[in-house]
Design a protein around this motif. Structure first.
Motif, PDB file in Angstrom:
ATOM      1  N   UNK A 205       0.819  -1.211   0.000  1.00 53.80           N
ATOM      2  CA  UNK A 205       0.000   0.000   0.000  1.00 53.80           C
ATOM      3  C   UNK A 205       0.850   1.257   0.000  1.00 53.80           C
ATOM      4  N   UNK A 206       2.042   1.175   0.615  1.00 58.05           N
ATOM      5  CA  UNK A 206       2.897   2.358   0.713  1.00 58.05           C
ATOM      6  C   UNK A 206       3.942   2.419  -0.390  1.00 58.05           C
ATOM      7  N   UNK A 207       3.917   1.446  -1.305  1.00 59.05           N
ATOM      8  CA  UNK A 207       4.880   1.468  -2.400  1.00 59.05           C
ATOM      9  C   UNK A 207       5.749   0.230  -2.413  1.00 59.05           C
ATOM     10  N   UNK A 208       6.889   0.281  -3.116  1.00 63.58           N
ATOM     11  CA  UNK A 208       7.782  -0.876  -3.212  1.00 63.58           C
ATOM     12  C   UNK A 208       8.270  -1.302  -1.827  1.00 63.58           C
ATOM     13  N   UNK A 209       8.390  -2.620  -1.642  1.00 65.32           N
ATOM     14  CA  UNK A 209       8.754  -3.190  -0.352  1.00 65.32           C
ATOM     15  C   UNK A 209      10.201  -3.653  -0.357  1.00 65.32           C
ATOM     16  N   UNK A 210      10.891  -3.349   0.726  1.00 65.02           N
ATOM     17  CA  UNK A 210      12.288  -3.762   0.912  1.00 65.02           C
ATOM     18  C   UNK A 210      12.322  -4.829   1.997  1.00 65.02           C
ATOM     19  N   UNK A 211      11.866  -6.018   1.639  1.00 65.16           N
ATOM     20  CA  UNK A 211      11.724  -7.092   2.609  1.00 65.16           C
ATOM     21  C   UNK A 211      12.095  -8.426   1.976  1.00 65.16           C
ATOM     22  N   UNK A 212      12.581  -9.310   2.837  1.00 61.40           N
ATOM     23  CA  UNK A 212      12.816 -10.701   2.462  1.00 61.40           C
ATOM     24  C   UNK A 212      12.270 -11.571   3.590  1.00 61.40           C
ATOM     25  N   UNK A 213      11.372 -12.495   3.227  1.00 63.01           N
ATOM     26  CA  UNK A 213      10.781 -13.416   4.194  1.00 63.01           C
ATOM     27  C   UNK A 213      11.075 -14.844   3.767  1.00 63.01           C
ATOM     28  N   UNK A 214      11.197 -15.718   4.763  1.00 66.13           N
ATOM     29  CA  UNK A 214      11.430 -17.136   4.477  1.00 66.13           C
ATOM     30  C   UNK A 214      10.381 -17.977   5.190  1.00 66.13           C
ATOM     31  N   UNK A 215       9.759 -18.868   4.407  1.00 70.45           N
ATOM     32  CA  UNK A 215       8.796 -19.826   4.951  1.00 70.45           C
ATOM     33  C   UNK A 215       9.496 -21.166   5.108  1.00 70.45           C
ATOM     34  N   UNK A 216       9.485 -21.697   6.330  1.00 67.83           N
ATOM     35  CA  UNK A 216      10.117 -22.985   6.607  1.00 67.83           C
ATOM     36  C   UNK A 216       9.052 -23.995   6.992  1.00 67.83           C
ATOM     37  N   UNK A 217       9.029 -25.143   6.320  1.00 70.43           N
ATOM     38  CA  UNK A 217       8.023 -26.161   6.659  1.00 70.43           C
ATOM     39  C   UNK A 217       8.277 -26.735   8.037  1.00 70.43           C
ATOM     40  N   UNK A 218       7.205 -27.099   8.704  1.00 69.10           N
ATOM     41  CA  UNK A 218       7.289 -27.754  10.001  1.00 69.10           C
ATOM     42  C   UNK A 218       7.324 -29.254   9.767  1.00 69.10           C
ATOM     43  N   UNK A 219       8.328 -29.910  10.299  1.00 66.39           N
ATOM     44  CA  UNK A 219       8.508 -31.338  10.046  1.00 66.39           C
ATOM     45  C   UNK A 219       7.286 -32.135  10.500  1.00 66.39           C
ATOM     46  N   UNK A 220       6.837 -33.028   9.632  1.00 69.76           N
ATOM     47  CA  UNK A 220       5.692 -33.863   9.952  1.00 69.76           C
ATOM     48  C   UNK A 220       4.370 -33.152   9.869  1.00 69.76           C
ATOM     49  N   UNK A 221       4.358 -31.970   9.254  1.00 73.21           N
ATOM     50  CA  UNK A 221       3.138 -31.172   9.190  1.00 73.21           C
ATOM     51  C   UNK A 221       2.995 -30.591   7.795  1.00 73.21           C
ATOM     52  N   UNK A 222       1.776 -30.132   7.492  1.00 74.37           N
ATOM     53  CA  UNK A 222       1.555 -29.430   6.226  1.00 74.37           C
ATOM     54  C   UNK A 222       1.636 -27.924   6.423  1.00 74.37           C
ATOM     55  N   UNK A 223       2.022 -27.506   7.598  1.00 71.87           N
ATOM     56  CA  UNK A 223       2.124 -26.088   7.904  1.00 71.87           C
ATOM     57  C   UNK A 223       3.587 -25.645   7.849  1.00 71.87           C
ATOM     58  N   UNK A 224       3.787 -24.362   8.041  1.00 73.67           N
ATOM     59  CA  UNK A 224       5.120 -23.785   8.066  1.00 73.67           C
ATOM     60  C   UNK A 224       5.078 -22.441   8.770  1.00 73.67           C
ATOM     61  N   UNK A 225       6.238 -21.838   8.937  1.00 73.64           N
ATOM     62  CA  UNK A 225       6.317 -20.551   9.626  1.00 73.64           C
ATOM     63  C   UNK A 225       7.081 -19.557   8.761  1.00 73.64           C
ATOM     64  N   UNK A 226       6.603 -18.312   8.749  1.00 71.63           N
ATOM     65  CA  UNK A 226       7.261 -17.212   8.051  1.00 71.63           C
ATOM     66  C   UNK A 226       8.118 -16.427   9.040  1.00 71.63           C
ATOM     67  N   UNK A 227       9.341 -16.136   8.642  1.00 70.76           N
ATOM     68  CA  UNK A 227      10.207 -15.272   9.450  1.00 70.76           C
ATOM     69  C   UNK A 227      10.933 -14.308   8.514  1.00 70.76           C
ATOM     70  N   UNK A 228      11.074 -13.049   8.927  1.00 69.37           N
ATOM     71  CA  UNK A 228      11.848 -12.117   8.095  1.00 69.37           C
ATOM     72  C   UNK A 228      13.326 -12.385   8.256  1.00 69.37           C
ATOM     73  N   UNK A 229      14.101 -12.026   7.260  1.00 73.62           N
ATOM     74  CA  UNK A 229      15.540 -12.167   7.394  1.00 73.62           C
ATOM     75  C   UNK A 229      16.029 -11.243   8.502  1.00 73.62           C
ATOM     76  N   UNK A 230      17.165 -11.594   9.055  1.00 74.54           N
ATOM     77  CA  UNK A 230      17.662 -10.890  10.230  1.00 74.54           C
ATOM     78  C   UNK A 230      17.919  -9.423   9.936  1.00 74.54           C
ATOM     79  N   UNK A 231      18.356  -9.140   8.743  1.00 74.94           N
ATOM     80  CA  UNK A 231      18.646  -7.756   8.374  1.00 74.94           C
ATOM     81  C   UNK A 231      17.826  -7.357   7.149  1.00 74.94           C
TER      82      UNK A 231
END
Length: 772
Positions: A205-231
């Motif tokens: 909504x505010x324009x171009x985004x300067x972000x990197x996110x990583x989705x990691x699967x949860x073992x034994x599940x069909x779900x996962x978790x999103x976390x932003x990169x450290x920097x």
């Protein structure tokens, strides 16, 4: 009365005596011997009933009208019970009924029979594909009931009555928890080797985004978790980028190209998923010492020769490298031309300084040995006279005149730096290998293996807490020289390394890029400052320049020329411009590398939206015409509606790596029959352009990518475009996650969905299952 006056005699009666009786008998016998007339058969009338037993049911049954002796009539078995079909045979035998039920059998379920099936919120009619015998079943695909479902259901036949078991049906699309990132579109996502997903940039909504996110699967599940990169990434916020995942010697990496941060870009960056050794540019350094002018770079080697003062260079590291764990130098330390021979100890000192947080650790090579001085916190002179140095052995490890491979290991657990020279740890006499012998546990007492007190550490905070790497310095003192061939650090996981600030191709966004099996990269189309593009560029890890000594970074800014000598350039490489593609210039198309080569489809051109399909393939040696590849149009108009901004995923055969099946999902496009894009003509204003949520499938074995099957005409989410879809092998062989985008309500969305297909999805097959 006298005798003469009595009643007259009965003469006739007297003649019917024995003789007369014999005559009568003879007459009767004679008559019996005469031919007798034929007797008429007894018919069976409709009022005559007989028992008929069918499937345990008995009922009286007769003929519909009178039949003669020996004639038969057929009646439906259903007259006795509706559970059976076939014919009952009734035969007339002299007024009696013979009834046979051998022709009766359990009622089947024909193809015209149907029943209403409820699946999800919908109720639909279903019929057998083939006639099903009673007691038998037929397997069917759940998507025939509702395209949003997968799996198989069973259709049973029981004496002519249909029933179904839909317990095996499961939804193809399942909503996932809302992600923690903001809604966006025009982001780029790709899958990583272990099933994780990397999401880059986008338009919010505010324009171009300067972000990197990583989705990691949860073992034994069909779900996962999103976390932003450290920097936050060092590149500007942008959308419409292209990216390629690669496996290199340094490990898994992602290369990104261009994009739009309110203007189109042509820079290239590399993301390292794991720790990796990277080179620092020798020229990106600052002079240090009293004789800084005596340092110069030639032939990719930094040479510093101190005559009277101190001469050296320092490299200031960005905060993106502050968590690096190693520093590597390939260095020669000697006394310069005409100086001492190898093995002598008469050369001046060489000092390597590692600045951490707010202090500096000094390593000094002099007299054939190394010594270390703790953090002084001051600029040159690097060590105060009152600061005691720790002598490091073994002796002779710092003799001048020998090329040395130095490695400084930042041991953050022990709060120390360990020096290795040619793989040998430099340690104080009597210390355990790899330890410098200083205080590591502040406020405690150091003891040996016999628990004897050796020294008391100061009860103070350690001088270095996080050990953030800030500055690296390499200097020589008078009567010494160094020749530094390379300076490298072991960058932390998630580091973004700039590769080139201005590639030779025009700045662009909404383009596509694919990785090739030989490690090259193909970049195609997009929109630039001059408009839509159909140029094609190939990156290769080579440097072919007229000036053979051109630095690799500088060479990467220029297009490769096949006429010049080449050498390896694994990091920077060069871009070679291929012939322009025969397809119309376009943006927001989709492309993927498959077992057949690059498949490119759809997009937005100056004439409207496209639904054409193209294949690019190559072979042969470097810089040959066959290496430049060839485009082939597979379809001028695929059966799906023209569109752009669709998501594309490719599924490999289980156990393989290159896709053999591709799916496209959604996108902006015309909607029949209310609109039609006519190539060569501007789009009429009354035409509706709306997002879609359908899925189409193509396979290399299905008419060589020319045959397309609609897997689903719609999805459970709002129709949208400019979304991202990535395969999710940890969920299933044919699974993906789908997230973000711009939907039919002219809004950015943040929801995410999980899609799981079936085994026959790989072949884009529709329902052809028959009765068991």
């Amino acid at each position: 009365m006298g005798a003469g006056t009595g009643p007259p005699c009965d003469v006739g009666s007297r003649r019917q005596g024995p003789v007369a009786t014999m005559k009568v008998a003879f007459l009767l016998l004679w008559l019996s011997l005469l031919p007798q007339p034929a007797r008429a058969p007894i018919p069976c009338g409709p009022d005559l009933l007989g028992p008929a037993e069918v499937g345990g049911f008995t009922r009286g049954i007769g003929v519909s009208s009178t039949i003669l002796h020996g004639e038969s009539e057929e009646r439906d078995c259903a007259y006795v019970t509706q559970r059976y079909e076939g014919k009952i045979v009734i035969t007339c035998d002299e007024g009696s009924l013979n009834i046979t039920t051998e022709g009766c059998f359990p009622r089947r379920c024909p193809t015209w029979q149907s029943l209403t099936v409820k699946i999800g919120e919908a109720s639909v009619s279903a019929s057998p594909i083939n006639t099903i015998a009673s007691g038998a079943l037929e397997w069917r695909l759940c998507r025939n009931l509702d395209t949003l479902y997968r799996g198989k259901y069973i259709m049973f036949c029981n004496f002519g009555e249909l029933s179904v078991d839909t317990s095996r049906c499961a939804t193809q699309w399942d909503p996932m928890d809302l992600p923690p990132w903001d809604k966006r579109s025009r982001h780029f996502s790709l899958g990583l080797v272990d099933g994780a997903v990397l999401m880059l940039g986008g338009l919010g909504d505010a324009g171009p985004l300067r972000e990197v996110w990583q989705w990691d699967p949860i073992e034994g599940s069909v779900e996962g978790t999103w976390t932003p990169t450290k920097k936050i990434p060092p590149w500007s916020g942008r959308f419409g980028i292209a990216a390629v995942r690669q496996e290199r010697e340094s490990g898994e990496q992602v290369m990104i190209f261009g994009g739009n941060d309110n203007q189109n870009r042509r820079d290239v960056w590399r993301w390292l998923r794991h720790q990796a050794i990277i080179s620092l540019l020798l020229e990106e350094s600052n002079a240090t010492g009293t004789q800084a002018r005596d340092c110069a770079i030639s032939d990719d080697v930094l040479r510093c020769h101190a005559q009277q003062g101190v001469s050296g260079r320092k490299w200031h590291l960005s905060h993106y490298l502050e968590e690096s764990t190693e520093v590597h130098l390939d260095v020669l330390h000697d006394a310069g031309p005409g100086g001492v021979p190898p093995g002598a100890v008469g050369a001046g000192a060489m000092v390597i300084a590692i600045e951490l947080d707010h202090c500096r650790q000094i390593f000094r090579a002099e007299g054939g040995s190394w010594s270390a001085t703790g953090c002084t916190g001051v600029q040159p002179p690097w060590a105060r006279a009152e600061e005691a140095a720790i002598r490091l052995g073994p002796h002779g490890a710092a003799y001048p005149g020998q090329q040395r491979q130095l490695r400084f290991f930042l041991d953050r657990a022990r709060q120390e730096i360990v020096l290795y020279s040619d793989g040998v740890p430099m340690v104080p006499p009597g210390a355990a290998p790899g330890q410098l012998g200083g205080c590591r546990d502040y406020g405690l007492t150091m003891r040996d293996e016999n628990d004897t007190s050796l020294a008391s550490c100061p009860n103070a905070e350690p001088p270095v807490t996080k050990m953030h790497l800030r500055v690296i310095e390499a200097v020589v003192w008078p009567e010494a020289r160094i020749a530094l061939r390379s300076l490298r650090v072991k960058a932390p996981a998630g580091y973004w390394q700039p590769i080139v600030d201005a590639a030779p191709w025009p700045a662009r966004s909404s383009h596509s890029a694919v990785g090739l099996p030989d490690g090259d990269i193909l970049l195609m189309g997009g929109v630039g400052e001059s408009g839509l593009l159909n140029d094609v560029w190939r990156w290769t890890p080579r440097q072919c320049t007229l000036l053979s000594d051109m630095y690799p970074l500088d060479a990467s800014r220029y297009a490769l020329e096949c006429i010049y000598p080449c050498k390896a350039s694994p990091l920077y490489g060069q871009w070679y411009q291929l012939r322009n593609a025969p397809w119309a210039a376009r943006q927001e198309h989709a492309a993927v590398y498959t077992v057949s080569g690059v498949i490119l489809l759809g997009g937005r051109t100056a004439q409207g939206f496209e639904n054409d399909v193209w294949k690019w393939s190559y072979y042969g040696d470097f810089c040959t015409l066959s290496w430049e590849g060839e485009w082939q149009q597979l379809l001028a108009a695929a059966p799906w509606e023209p569109r752009h901004g669709m998501a594309l995923v490719g599924f490999p055969r289980p156990g393989e790596t290159l896709p053999e099946t591709i799916l496209i999902i959604g996108g902006f496009g015309g909607y029949q029959p209310y609109s039609k894009i006519i190539r060569g003509q501007p789009q009429a204003g009354e035409d509706k352009i709306i997002p879609r949520s359908d899925i189409w499938c193509a396979n290399k074995d299905f008419q060589n990518w020319r045959g397309w099957t609609e897997i689903a005409p719609r999805g459970p989410f709002s129709p949208r475009a400019q979304s991202a879809a990535v395969i999710a092998p940890t969920i299933g062989d044919f699974s993906m996650i789908f997230f973000g985008g711009y939907d039919e309500n002219a809004r950015l969305v943040v929801d995410q969905w999980r899609w799981t297909g079936e085994n026959n999805t790989f072949q884009c097959q529709s329902d052809t299952l028959g009765a068991d």
